[in-house]
Design an enzyme around this catalytic site. Sequence first.
Site, PDB file in Angstrom:
ATOM      1  CB  SER A 550      -1.071  -0.004   1.236  1.00  0.00           C
ATOM      2  OG  SER A 550      -0.298   0.185   2.408  1.00  0.00           O
ATOM      3  N   GLY A 551       0.523   2.279  -0.298  1.00  0.00           N
ATOM      4  CA  GLY A 551       1.031   3.669  -0.382  1.00  0.00           C
ATOM      5  C   GLY A 551       0.081   4.705  -0.800  1.00  0.00           C
ATOM      6  N   GLY A 554      -2.415   4.241  -3.621  1.00  0.00           N
ATOM      7  CA  GLY A 554      -3.397   3.224  -3.300  1.00  0.00           C
ATOM      8  C   GLY A 554      -2.998   1.895  -2.583  1.00  0.00           C
ATOM      9  CB  VAL A 556      -0.216  -3.136  -4.580  1.00  0.00           C
ATOM     10  CG1 VAL A 556       0.145  -4.240  -5.929  1.00  0.00           C
ATOM     11  CG2 VAL A 556       0.029  -1.776  -4.742  1.00  0.00           C
ATOM     12  CG  ASP A 665       6.597   8.459  -3.579  1.00  0.00           C
ATOM     13  OD1 ASP A 665       7.138   8.786  -2.795  1.00  0.00           O
ATOM     14  OD2 ASP A 665       5.701   7.551  -3.431  1.00  0.00           O
TER      15      ASP A 665
END
Length: 898
Positions: A550-551, A554, A556, A665
């Site tokens: 997750s990040g 959203g 995964v 990022d």
Amino acid sequence: MKPSIISSSLLIIFLVFTATATISGYTFKAYITPNFSATYLQFIDDSGTFLISPNGTFKAAIFNPGSQQTSFYLCIIHAASRTITWSANRGRAISSSGQMNLTAKGITISDESGRNNPVWSTPPLRSQVDRLVLTDMGNLLLLDPSNVSLWESFRYPTDTIIIGQSLPVGSSLSSSSSDSDLSIGNYNLTITSSDAILQWLGQTYWKLSMDTKAYKNSLSMVEYMAVNRTGFYLFGSNGTVAVFLVGLPESNFRVATLDNSGHFVIKSFSSGTGWKQEFQGPDDGCGTPLVCGRVGLCNDDDTSSSSSSSSSSSSPVCSCPQNFHVGSGNSGGCVPSNGSYSFPYSCDVSNNDSYHNNNNQSNSASSIVSFLNLGNGLDYFNNIYTDPVMDSVDLSLCQDQCSKNCSCLGVFYKNSSGSCYVIENELGSILSSNDGANQDMFGFIKVSIGSTTTNDDTRDAEDGGGGFPVVATVLLPITGFALLMAFLFFLWRRSIKISKRKQDLELGKPNNNPHSSGDLDAFYIPGLPRRFDYDELKKATDDFKTLIGSGGFGTVYKGVLSDNAVVAVKKIVNIGVQGKKDFCTEIAVIGNIHHVNLVKLKGFCVQGRHRFLVYEYMNLGSLDRTLFGGGPPLEWQERYDVALGTARGLAYLHGGCEHKIIHCDIKPENILLHNHFQVKISDFGLSKLLSPEQSGLFTTMRGTRGYLAPEWLTNSAITEKTDVYSYGMVLLELISGRKNCYFKSRNHSIDEDSNSSSSSTSGLLYFPLLALEKHEEGNYMDLADPRLEGRVTNEEVEKLVRIALCCVHEEPALRPNMAAVVGMLEGGMALPQPKMESLNFLRFYGRRFTEASMIIEENNDNEGGRREVNNNSSSMTSGGSQAALVSYISSQTVSGPR
């Protein structure tokens, strides 16, 4: 005389003098020519032998191992010891009347009942075969009329390699099922670019790099494995460098074998003394996965082997853990003591697998899932070689994640760290020890309650020995007919809806279905990757069951498509209000970017409010798990390769593709690792999916504050140099093996004696400042990950530290571009000296870091009483303190003096 004439003459002389060979009174040819056939019955007096090497050391035969008289194989055998060194038709044995045929096209093996349908054959060859030769080294060769090798057995190893043979990177040895059954078993020895690894059904249980008898001699990349007269080696640099070596007594004949018990064994043979075992991995009694059967508890009794040689393993003592007892029949291990519990099948394993053909497992789809406690102080063989799936979680969350994952068959939970390990796909033996280690590790096995299939120990007792219920005889046909009619009605209604939807699209009518993607068919975007249906992704991910990450963009999920391709499905959030066409235009740009160091976008989904991206699956996960996890540390060469691969991927995004993309990022979580630590950057281009008003999300994304360039919070322009800064921070973490903002415990010993301001407060380490100070001192070894234990030089660390400091210059213009970074790493560009005046901001960060740490520690001391009362308060943990500390710095100091 010309060299070619000399060579031809010598070959003729060789063939004349080696045309026959004699062993045990029998005379054989040293080579055979096409249109030759052999069966065991034809050569039964010679144990199926039809070809012998010139010196009589090796022979080729139609052979039945174990003298079972039912399964025969084409084998190469060491004559003196009767040891099989290679076999052809492992996948399918033949009968005693089965036949080996040599033709001009190669070798075929067929059984009597299927002469036209071979069970094994050599691959297509580039020219016709002239003869079949067995060399004195034990290599079976197919040669053309020019004496050029067309095929050789050395290139297709089975479970053994011998002197003169090599096992290259990417290839493997596979165990046999038993001594008499040469079919492929469940154990593999695989050679990677950095190690030799033993696995059981995909679960690692031994690495050469972690074996105390192996010496690491070089940081070069491994190219192949070999044994010779003096030892066992992993070679690199075209065979000129021994990366790993195990020195052994000199011997003229030595084999390295993966036996059917899962041990990798090296042994030598002499005619006077026979076989002598020289090396075994793993060498502890509980080291193999099924030593005590499924869920069997193995205790490695070291006292029984204290006087034995180093090559011998200790004697394991097998029992069952609490809540389990020894199973009856062929279960081969322990089963739940409560007869109403049974092992569920893994969704990744076929129910027809012979390993699962017992009544102790059931399909958990028809039952309730629970967990049986194995007790504490136990461990699982795979845990030491893998990272936990989660850290700093409670036991209930660990078990909940396993319950949702049909591949998960059990969990191990480390209470002190909140680490959650999972057992996937197969259950092996459980490990115990007399030394009291791992007392804070707890094990739990997932079981099904009330399954339609029960344990064989209690099935008869539960059904009372009665027959099939009469009521079921009546109700089942009626229920089945009703379900069939309902299913047909559903298909009929669905076909009407699909037909109407197509008519509406043809007439230009709007589509009011929120889950429909039909409106995307109204326009065409060149380069758009495959479009998936939402229901298709829902099915592939088993209703989004297996969360793998997750990040900020959203979550995964792991998925398997209808073609069995494993994918990572990312559910996109925070994408603003842009329309479907704008979204798809951006996806087309991302989908057309292809580079070996970038994760491939396989497709997308846009239906209603749903936005998904489908990526290729990276089986080693993200860099942060490998770098910061509790498993074996990355070797320096592996870290260097990660740094170079990441730099190449970023250089391509910034200048190699048609549309320049700033990642925005870069962090270890977005650097993924595939087979053999192949580096791939993920989430590139997703920042383009954020609307301008949402760009501030980058300053609040969890886990990214430590990688943000100063310009993010000073309203300066965001350029590709922003990625360079983040890359520099990642590079520092690769060097140290720790997070840059590292909040130590009070009793941590690292840098305790340092006089640097970065460590002036107990429990505090701001690594970028420490790197700057050590650079000024010229003392780089203090910065290297201590787990490398001297396997890296001061010069190697200096190179990466200087590159990293250049990348984190405060002024973006002073930072090198990523193409220049690639040049520095590859050695084609000289290393620059960091500009100290542009790095002074790190001292300011460090002072504020110290101040913030003191504030956090004071608050924690004041809250100590309450923290003891409520241990579940995450804000009072060191992780919570660290999060608060990093938040404090980000808001207070990033926009500090310029």
